[in-house]
Design an enzyme around this catalytic site. Structure first.
Site, PDB file in Angstrom:
ATOM      1  N   SER A 136      -5.939   2.716   3.976  1.00  6.73           N
ATOM      2  CA  SER A 136      -5.071   3.861   4.284  1.00  6.73           C
ATOM      3  C   SER A 136      -5.714   5.208   3.962  1.00  6.73           C
ATOM      4  CB  SER A 136      -3.751   3.736   3.528  1.00  6.73           C
ATOM      5  OG  SER A 136      -3.979   3.883   2.138  1.00  6.73           O
ATOM      6  N   THR A 147       0.821  -1.206   0.000  1.00 12.44           N
ATOM      7  CA  THR A 147       0.000   0.000   0.000  1.00 12.44           C
ATOM      8  C   THR A 147       0.861   1.265   0.000  1.00 12.44           C
ATOM      9  OG1 THR A 147      -1.621  -1.219   1.305  1.00 12.44           O
ATOM     10  CG2 THR A 147      -1.833   1.175   1.289  1.00 12.44           C
ATOM     11  N   GLU A 148       0.518   2.185  -0.887  1.00 11.94           N
ATOM     12  CA  GLU A 148       1.234   3.456  -1.038  1.00 11.94           C
ATOM     13  C   GLU A 148       2.701   3.241  -1.392  1.00 11.94           C
ATOM     14  OE1 GLU A 148      -0.884   5.605  -1.217  1.00 11.94           O
ATOM     15  OE2 GLU A 148      -2.471   5.200   0.236  1.00 11.94           O
ATOM     16  N   LEU A 149       3.003   2.051  -1.897  1.00  9.72           N
ATOM     17  CA  LEU A 149       4.382   1.662  -2.205  1.00  9.72           C
ATOM     18  C   LEU A 149       5.287   1.795  -0.969  1.00  9.72           C
ATOM     19  CD1 LEU A 149       4.256   0.819  -5.147  1.00  9.72           C
ATOM     20  CD2 LEU A 149       5.869   2.628  -5.718  1.00  9.72           C
TER      21      LEU A 149
END
Lengths: 398, 402
Positions: free
Chosen positions: B351, B150-152
């Protein structure tokens, strides 16, 4: 009578106090009241004549700011192309003058600074006696000695020209003497009050289902109802709350109200690490409002400056004892409550924790405070007001 | 040696929490069913994005796949967006399935709920990765082999985890401090791992498309496929040019009026004009190119904002309060065996909820950096906390200690 608001369009205690006082006064046969408001609305009042000075709709009017937003006085509300507080005040003054030209009154009774210019005008043009009823002074609203100088100037002029001043507490009287150089004998203290009949009955299940359930699991609840502004001292309550939660983790703080500190207080609670314990419920009326008082184990009014402060009495009426700051008018009247200096966070936390840890203390405080509450009524206050009317009015009828 | 563009598009929608008050807590347990017209309506937003982005962009991508045998892409799709398409836009999902069925689309692994669970609960994280794998297998008949968090959000520990979990590759931001003198245009190996390979986003080239494309104040505006292909060619030695971005760049973040789809349509033609140029899936790039070096990322790096860290999600006390509270419930929630309670708890892990509570741009008044359906981060926080307390209410009703 010159007033700025009446329930249900009140933004706080001012409208309620005016309403209750007038209701009590109207029972006196010698008194006929015409209550002049700056906006048009139906208040469902049958015990006095309510006149709208202007044809402004109440919703537009409220956009100009509330009776407490004396800082708006310096601002121009260009966004809505509506009147700002300054314009509202002069509009009201001129409208009241027109009404006065067509009528005869024995005495002018004006509530708080927004109506004072109109009162002065009537005193000058008509030579009618004026009684100014001070529910708050600018330093109260500003939460410090430094308020809006334009508002203070209006207050100062009016206080000097008044035939008589009513202060809602000794504390307010002192401010008028010290901050405005007004002689003490010109000021009469008439405390606000409450009637048992003002407390509506609670109905149905409490609106706070989560809080109710948590109480069954051993949580205890601190409530506060009021505007979230500097004057009300909420940051100190949150700092005290942090200390309380350290000692008594199963404590919930329920904050009901809106105002310019809303976001700041939400962030502060999270910063203090008690975000889970502090519930913010925004401004409420009706059942939600009543249920707030009744769900509490302790009502806390941490005001930095509170000329009177009606909410602790309402809390007691709904079954919850109170902790009030010593910087409030109510602390002069009410004996069976906890009292603390608004700045004494340790002591505030100590007293709150004490009640959270002892249902016996909570119940004892409440039972005794309710006995005091039960004796209160607007009757005494109205008798004192009638006496003032009699000593100042030109005619036989006030 | 051929040079490949590795185009990777991330598809995601959260379940936004509706205006949910203190009075809703304990009264109703519906956190995500906003009125259709409200800003937080998940159905309305999904349908809008489907119409503006998913459907037209998939059509363009399918045309390109049919027209150019070398054209390949990579996709990641969260479980939450797949669910929403199944409910509200089956035609969008069908168009993704059609795309994948060409055999030229690789789907990446990630957490089902687009969560930051890796940083809070390893068992929950692994559960969500597994849930996601099963969903992708069921919907697309493909088993992901390359992981993106998630979100790298990436660090050494995550790479070791992915290595041990059997993934052949993992993605991260090609952020200068972690690359040092290196170029993002090669395959790398994370430190302390043996089998797994690391692909790093070329953020300059990616952001030219994702962020700057429609900005008429940009000195390079307007960006043409010709010019962009030329920029990519400028690196004489790089092997894989990793263009990673949100799928919604096409038609949603960059509007149709900006010409973004025209750009996409022309990019393969311009890039493939050179015989050495091609497109690759992430697995192909990893299989084709040797690792050039190992990369050490002790601290978490993300693909977001100028700090490239987790501060947009976890930087303030509102975010800290809500996320730690949520994960503190994990054991009770899971042992409740109440599937709808567990599902709601997982939806609240997405997130985006914490991003909506970010105050750093709100205070600056920089609304352009701030995509949120709420009036303020405070409002987002209050709604979330009331929903969070309702989870506790439901647990308490089941007899769990509170």
């Amino acid at each position: 009578m010159l007033g700025w608001e009446l329930p249900p369009y009140n933004s706080g205690g001012l409208g309620i106090a005016c309403y209750q006082l007038c209701k009590a006064l109207s029972k006196k046969s010698e008194i006929d009241i015409e209550f002049i408001l700056p906006y048009e609305a139906d208040h469902g009042v049958d015990f006095m004549k309510v006149t709208s000075a202007t044809n402004q709709d109440v919703d537009d009017f409220l956009l100009s700011g509330s009776a407490y937003d004396s800082n708006y006085f310096l601002q121009v509300n260009s966004k809505h192309n509506l009147l700002d507080m300054h314009d509202q005040q002069s509009l009201y003054e001129h409208a009241v003058t027109r009404i006065a030209d067509a009528n005869e009154y024995d005495i002018v009774h004006a509530h708080d600074w927004l109506t004072f210019s109109a009162a002065i005008r009537l005193k000058r043009d008509k030579k009618w006696p004026i009684i100014l009823h001070v529910h708050s002074v600018e330093s109260d609203r500003a939460g410090s000695k430094i308020g809006n100088p334009l508002v203070m100037e209006i207050e100062s002029t009016a206080f000097h020209m008044a035939d008589r001043i009513i202060a809602v507490s000794e504390r307010t009287k002192r401010s008028i003497i010290e901050d405005y150089d007004i002689p003490a004998d010109k000021i009469e203290v008439i405390h606000n009050s409450i009637d048992v009949s003002n407390i509506q009955t609670l109905e149905g299940e409490n609106a706070y289902k989560y809080v109710t359930l948590m109480k069954r699991h051993g949580y205890r609840v601190v409530v506060n109802v009021g505007r979230l502004t500097v004057q009300k001292g909420l940051p100190n309550l949150l700092h005290a709350a942090k200390k309380v939660v350290e000692k008594v983790p199963k404590t919930i703080f329920l904050i009901v109200g809106s105002g310019e500190q809303y976001n700041e207080l939400i962030e502060l609670a999270a910063d203090l690490g008690i975000g889970d314990n502090v519930l913010f419920a925004d401004f409420q009326r009706g059942k939600n409002w009543r249920d707030t008082f009744s769900i509490g184990d302790l009502f806390v009014m941490p005001s930095i400056s509170e000329p009177f402060g009606l909410t602790p009495l309402e809390a007691i009426g709904f079954g919850t004892p109170a902790l009030v700051s010593k910087q409030s008018g109510i602390s002069e009247v009410l004996k069976n409550c906890l009292k603390v200096d608004f700045w004494d966070i340790d002591e505030m936390a100590n007293k709150i924790s004490g009640v959270m840890l002892s249902d016996a203390l909570r119940d004892e405080l409440w039972i005794n405070s309710y006995k005091e509450f039960d004796k209160l009524s607007w009757h005494e206050a109205s008798v004192k007001v009638v006496e003032l009317y009699k000593s100042h009015s030109i005619g036989a009828v006030a | 040696m051929s040079k490949a563009i590795v185009l990777y598009l991330h598809v995601h929608q959260p379940y936004r929490v509706k205006h949910y008050t203190v009075y809703d807590t304990g009264s109703n347990h519906n956190y995500f069913d906003s009125e259709f017209d409200s800003n937080t309506s998940n159905e309305r937003i999904l349908k809008k994005v489907a119409e503006k982005s998913y459907i037209p962009t998939n059509k363009t991508l399918l045309d390109l796949i049919q027209k150019y045998p070398e054209f390949k892409i990579n996709l990641s799709m969260t479980g939450t967006v797949i669910e929403q398409m199944q409910k509200w836009s089956p035609e969008s999902l069908a168009s993704f399935q059609e795309l994948v069925s060409t055999g030229r689309v690789e789907i990446l692994a990630e957490t089902y709920h687009h969560s930051l669970a890796f940083f809070y609960s390893r068992p929950e994280f692994e559960m969500q990765v597994d849930m996601h794998r099963r969903k992708i297998e069921e919907v697309f008949g493909q088993t992901p082999r390359v992981f993106r968090n998630t979100e790298l959000a990436y660090n050494n520990e995550l790479a070791v985890w992915a290595n041990n979990a059997g993934f052949k590759g993992i993605l991260a931001e090609g952020w200068d401090p972690i690359l040092d003198w290196r170029s993002p245009n090669y395959v790398y190996r994370p430190v302390n791992t043996d089998n797994i390979r690391l692909l790093l986003k070329n953020y300059k080239l990616s952001d030219d498309i994702a962020f700057r494309f429609g900005n008429s104040d940009w000195i390079e505006y307007p960006l043409t496929a010709d010019k962009f292909s030329h920029w990519v060619s400028e690196d004489p030695n790089g092997t894989n040019f990793n263009l990673f971005m949100d799928y919604e760049t096409f038609g949603e973040h960059q509007w149709h009026e900006s010409g973004i789809l025209g750009f996409l349509e022309h990019l393969p033609k311009e890039w493939l004009a050179n015989d050495n140029h091609t497109f690759m899936t992430v697995s192909e790039a990893i299989d084709t190119f040797e690792s050039q070096d190992s990369i050490d990322v002790p601290n978490t790096v993300t693909w977001a904002d100028t700090e490239r860290d987790l501060s947009a999600w976890l930087g303030n006390a509102l975010q800290g309060t809500s996320i730690t509270g949520l994960y503190a419930m994990e054991n009770d929630i899971l042992s409740s065996n109440d599937l709808s309670l567990i599902d709601d708890w997982r939806r609240l892990q997405t997130s985006d909820h914490f991003y909506y509570m970010c105050t750093k741009w709100f205070n600056d008044g920089d609304i352009h950096a701030y995509f949120s359906p709420y009036e303020s981060p405070y409002e987002a926080y209050l709604n979330y906390m009331n929903a969070f307390r309702d989870l506790r209410f439901r647990l308490a009703e089941k007899g769990f200690a509170v």
